[in-house]
Write a protein that holds these residues in place. Sequence first.
Motif, mmCIF file in Angstrom:
data_model
loop_
_atom_site.group_PDB
_atom_site.id
_atom_site.type_symbol
_atom_site.label_atom_id
_atom_site.label_comp_id
_atom_site.label_asym_id
_atom_site.label_seq_id
_atom_site.Cartn_x
_atom_site.Cartn_y
_atom_site.Cartn_z
ATOM 1 N N ARG A 66 44.673 41.926 40.134
ATOM 2 C CA ARG A 66 43.289 42.136 39.718
ATOM 3 C C ARG A 66 42.425 42.830 40.775
ATOM 4 O O ARG A 66 41.292 43.208 40.482
ATOM 5 C CB ARG A 66 42.640 40.785 39.366
ATOM 6 C CG ARG A 66 43.255 40.114 38.141
ATOM 7 C CD ARG A 66 42.970 40.880 36.860
ATOM 8 N NE ARG A 66 41.560 40.975 36.590
ATOM 9 C CZ ARG A 66 40.846 40.050 35.948
ATOM 10 N NH1 ARG A 66 41.449 38.947 35.533
ATOM 11 N NH2 ARG A 66 39.557 40.210 35.732
ATOM 12 N N LEU A 67 42.926 42.987 41.998
ATOM 13 C CA LEU A 67 42.123 43.593 43.057
ATOM 14 C C LEU A 67 41.866 45.068 42.739
ATOM 15 O O LEU A 67 42.798 45.832 42.490
ATOM 16 C CB LEU A 67 42.821 43.462 44.407
ATOM 17 C CG LEU A 67 42.013 43.916 45.621
ATOM 18 C CD1 LEU A 67 40.759 43.056 45.802
ATOM 19 C CD2 LEU A 67 42.867 43.872 46.885
ATOM 20 N N ALA A 68 40.607 45.449 42.747
ATOM 21 C CA ALA A 68 40.230 46.829 42.403
ATOM 22 C C ALA A 68 40.165 47.704 43.658
ATOM 23 O O ALA A 68 39.994 47.209 44.778
ATOM 24 C CB ALA A 68 38.867 46.829 41.709
ATOM 25 N N PHE A 172 37.943 46.528 46.890
ATOM 26 C CA PHE A 172 36.638 45.889 46.746
ATOM 27 C C PHE A 172 36.716 44.816 45.657
ATOM 28 O O PHE A 172 37.563 44.886 44.763
ATOM 29 C CB PHE A 172 35.535 46.914 46.437
ATOM 30 C CG PHE A 172 35.573 47.477 45.047
ATOM 31 C CD1 PHE A 172 34.808 46.921 44.029
ATOM 32 C CD2 PHE A 172 36.365 48.583 44.749
ATOM 33 C CE1 PHE A 172 34.824 47.446 42.750
ATOM 34 C CE2 PHE A 172 36.395 49.118 43.470
ATOM 35 C CZ PHE A 172 35.621 48.550 42.466
ATOM 36 N N LEU A 173 35.838 43.845 45.774
ATOM 37 C CA LEU A 173 35.840 42.729 44.836
ATOM 38 C C LEU A 173 34.865 43.027 43.715
ATOM 39 O O LEU A 173 33.656 42.936 43.885
ATOM 40 C CB LEU A 173 35.445 41.433 45.559
ATOM 41 C CG LEU A 173 36.209 41.110 46.852
ATOM 42 C CD1 LEU A 173 35.808 39.735 47.366
ATOM 43 C CD2 LEU A 173 37.714 41.198 46.634
ATOM 44 N N ASP A 174 35.384 43.409 42.562
ATOM 45 C CA ASP A 174 34.521 43.704 41.418
ATOM 46 C C ASP A 174 34.206 42.407 40.676
ATOM 47 O O ASP A 174 34.709 41.334 41.038
ATOM 48 C CB ASP A 174 35.180 44.744 40.513
ATOM 49 C CG ASP A 174 36.427 44.218 39.813
ATOM 50 O OD1 ASP A 174 36.784 43.038 40.015
ATOM 51 O OD2 ASP A 174 37.049 44.994 39.068
ATOM 52 N N ASP A 178 37.638 36.863 41.133
ATOM 53 C CA ASP A 178 37.052 35.605 41.577
ATOM 54 C C ASP A 178 37.114 35.532 43.106
ATOM 55 O O ASP A 178 38.200 35.639 43.693
ATOM 56 C CB ASP A 178 37.838 34.443 40.973
ATOM 57 C CG ASP A 178 37.197 33.086 41.245
ATOM 58 O OD1 ASP A 178 36.416 32.978 42.213
ATOM 59 O OD2 ASP A 178 37.493 32.145 40.494
ATOM 60 N N PRO A 179 35.985 35.383 43.808
ATOM 61 C CA PRO A 179 36.007 35.301 45.275
ATOM 62 C C PRO A 179 36.940 34.222 45.810
ATOM 63 O O PRO A 179 37.427 34.325 46.939
ATOM 64 C CB PRO A 179 34.546 35.002 45.625
ATOM 65 C CG PRO A 179 33.764 35.553 44.481
ATOM 66 C CD PRO A 179 34.612 35.337 43.272
#
Length: 209
Positions: A66-68, A172-174, A178-179
């Motif tokens: 899921r990491l963008a 980057f975390l879009d 989830d952080p």
Amino acid sequence: GRVLFGHSIRAVANALDRVVLTLTDPAGLTQQLEADYVVMTLPASTLRGVDIQPPLPDEQRRAIERLAYGCATKVLLQSSRNVLGNRRARAFATDGALGAFWDASEEQGHEHSIVAFLAGGSASARLCEKAAAGGSALLSDLCWLGVDQSPVTMVEIGDWTADPWARGGYAFLDPGFDPAWRPLLSRRAGRIVFAGEHTSERWQGYMNG
């Protein structure tokens, strides 16, 4: 040991006392290497294509998938003249196709110059398109700055989004990430240790990371 250039990693298998890596060499032949441990610095964008056995826990695999990654293009324009002249400002940021640009040859002499352009997000593709048209197209967009429009000697384009070994300029975390998943990106898996820009807590997105 030898440094193996042009090899692509396809799979990593954890054993009790070693790690077995499956690689493809420049000729397309498959080979296997054994190691005590592996430091895996691939970005998540390409790590997703590596078969890791035994499989990573579902939550760790999900975080990697899921990491963008953001778009990023860098262009270097070299000229036999001082493009930016003697302006006091040596760096500029715009909301146009050229993104940010600056004097990359500052304090390296005044007769020649290198101007660096860096564009991210939606500007990345527009900068690529401009640069592909040549240096004159880049300089024409700087007419508002009154830059020297003399022909340039070289234009080099670096497009990390189009690079098959990067597939993006930076992680980057879009909103879909989830952080709480962030520590999972660097969680060790057996004899595999994950590292790289996307695993850095302080310098994510930078060369420092």
